[in-house]
Scaffold this motif. Structure first.
Motif, mmCIF file in Angstrom:
data_model
loop_
_atom_site.group_PDB
_atom_site.id
_atom_site.type_symbol
_atom_site.label_atom_id
_atom_site.label_comp_id
_atom_site.label_asym_id
_atom_site.label_seq_id
_atom_site.Cartn_x
_atom_site.Cartn_y
_atom_site.Cartn_z
ATOM 1 N N GLY A 2 0.795 -1.220 0.000
ATOM 2 C CA GLY A 2 0.000 0.000 0.000
ATOM 3 C C GLY A 2 0.831 1.275 0.000
ATOM 4 O O GLY A 2 0.280 2.364 -0.070
ATOM 5 N N ARG A 10 -5.530 1.619 7.505
ATOM 6 C CA ARG A 10 -6.210 0.606 6.692
ATOM 7 C C ARG A 10 -5.233 -0.466 6.197
ATOM 8 O O ARG A 10 -5.534 -1.653 6.206
ATOM 9 C CB ARG A 10 -6.916 1.261 5.504
ATOM 10 C CG ARG A 10 -7.707 0.266 4.672
ATOM 11 C CD ARG A 10 -8.438 0.909 3.513
ATOM 12 N NE ARG A 10 -7.500 1.403 2.530
ATOM 13 C CZ ARG A 10 -7.481 2.655 2.065
ATOM 14 N NH1 ARG A 10 -8.344 3.545 2.488
ATOM 15 N NH2 ARG A 10 -6.587 3.042 1.177
ATOM 16 N N ASP A 11 -4.040 -0.035 5.772
ATOM 17 C CA ASP A 11 -3.051 -0.975 5.249
ATOM 18 C C ASP A 11 -2.159 -1.567 6.334
ATOM 19 O O ASP A 11 -1.251 -2.342 6.031
ATOM 20 C CB ASP A 11 -2.188 -0.294 4.181
ATOM 21 C CG ASP A 11 -2.974 0.035 2.926
ATOM 22 O OD1 ASP A 11 -3.990 -0.645 2.665
ATOM 23 O OD2 ASP A 11 -2.578 0.972 2.210
ATOM 24 N N ARG A 51 -4.863 5.643 4.952
ATOM 25 C CA ARG A 51 -4.131 4.520 4.372
ATOM 26 C C ARG A 51 -3.238 3.820 5.387
ATOM 27 O O ARG A 51 -3.089 2.602 5.352
ATOM 28 C CB ARG A 51 -3.276 4.993 3.193
ATOM 29 C CG ARG A 51 -4.050 5.449 1.986
ATOM 30 C CD ARG A 51 -4.483 4.296 1.114
ATOM 31 N NE ARG A 51 -3.392 3.552 0.557
ATOM 32 C CZ ARG A 51 -2.749 3.878 -0.556
ATOM 33 N NH1 ARG A 51 -3.092 4.946 -1.234
ATOM 34 N NH2 ARG A 51 -1.763 3.125 -1.004
ATOM 35 N N PHE A 69 -3.713 10.654 1.078
ATOM 36 C CA PHE A 69 -3.484 9.307 1.587
ATOM 37 C C PHE A 69 -4.051 9.110 2.989
ATOM 38 O O PHE A 69 -3.747 8.122 3.649
ATOM 39 C CB PHE A 69 -1.985 8.989 1.591
ATOM 40 C CG PHE A 69 -1.377 9.013 0.214
ATOM 41 C CD1 PHE A 69 -1.599 7.976 -0.672
ATOM 42 C CD2 PHE A 69 -0.608 10.082 -0.198
ATOM 43 C CE1 PHE A 69 -1.047 7.996 -1.935
ATOM 44 C CE2 PHE A 69 -0.058 10.117 -1.460
ATOM 45 C CZ PHE A 69 -0.277 9.073 -2.334
#
Length: 171
Positions: free
Chosen positions: A99, A143-144, A140, A137
């Motif tokens: 990611g 989430r990643d 992110r 971003f």
């Protein structure tokens, strides 16, 4: 009237302490609940012990000090809570993380993150604060699970990384 920096910091600390005391006073419990006998389950979701992870500290004194630091930082125009500890060693290829592409890696580098171990040490609160600075971003990192990925790579556990996140890639 001319104030020096010490006077401003002391005034900010006193102001922060007063605000903290007001907040603590207003948030005190309305009633006390005690469990009797061997019963140890909480009576309601709000009475259960919660894990509170604060990047600034865990006690009233730590929170008061952090509040004073916030006020002093605003008065002096400096970053009161830098998120990143200085890197120790050569930079890692952050694009190895799932990611994280060239643009996100560049943003992380601009924020001072150059090594996996720096990202691995971030608390959930620090990740949320950093996420706020990531512009397009935003979200992110959480989430990643970038911090979790970085923890595997910081300790050299590529097998664990690949079992949790898939084949190790990179640019």
């Amino acid at each position: 009237m001319n104030f020096d920096n010490t006077t401003l910091i002391v005034a900010g600390a006193i102001f922060a302490a007063v605000i903290l005391l007001l907040v603590l006073f207003l948030r005190r419990p309305k009633q006390r609940v005690s469990l009797s006998g061997a019963e140890s389950r909480p009576l309601s979701p709000t009475s259960s012990a919660r894990s509170i992870d604060l990047a600034e500290g865990r006690g009233v004194a730590d929170e008061g000090a952090a509040a004073a630091k916030d006020v002093a930082g605003q008065i002096l125009g400096v970053e009161a809570h830098p998120l990143v500890a200085p890197a120790d060693g050569p930079p890692d290829n952050l694009q190895t993380l799932k990611g994280v592409g060239p643009k996100l890696a560049a943003q992380l580098n601009a924020a001072g993150f150059t090594r996996f171990e720096q990202l691995a040490r971030l608390t959930p609160n620090e990740i949320a604060l950093l996420d706020e600075r990531m512009g397009a971003f935003k979200g992110r990192l959480a989430r990643d699970r970038v911090s979790e990925q970085a923890a595997y790579l910081a300790r050299g556990d590529t097998e664990g990384f690949e079992s949790a996140f898939g084949k190790l890639g990179g640019a």
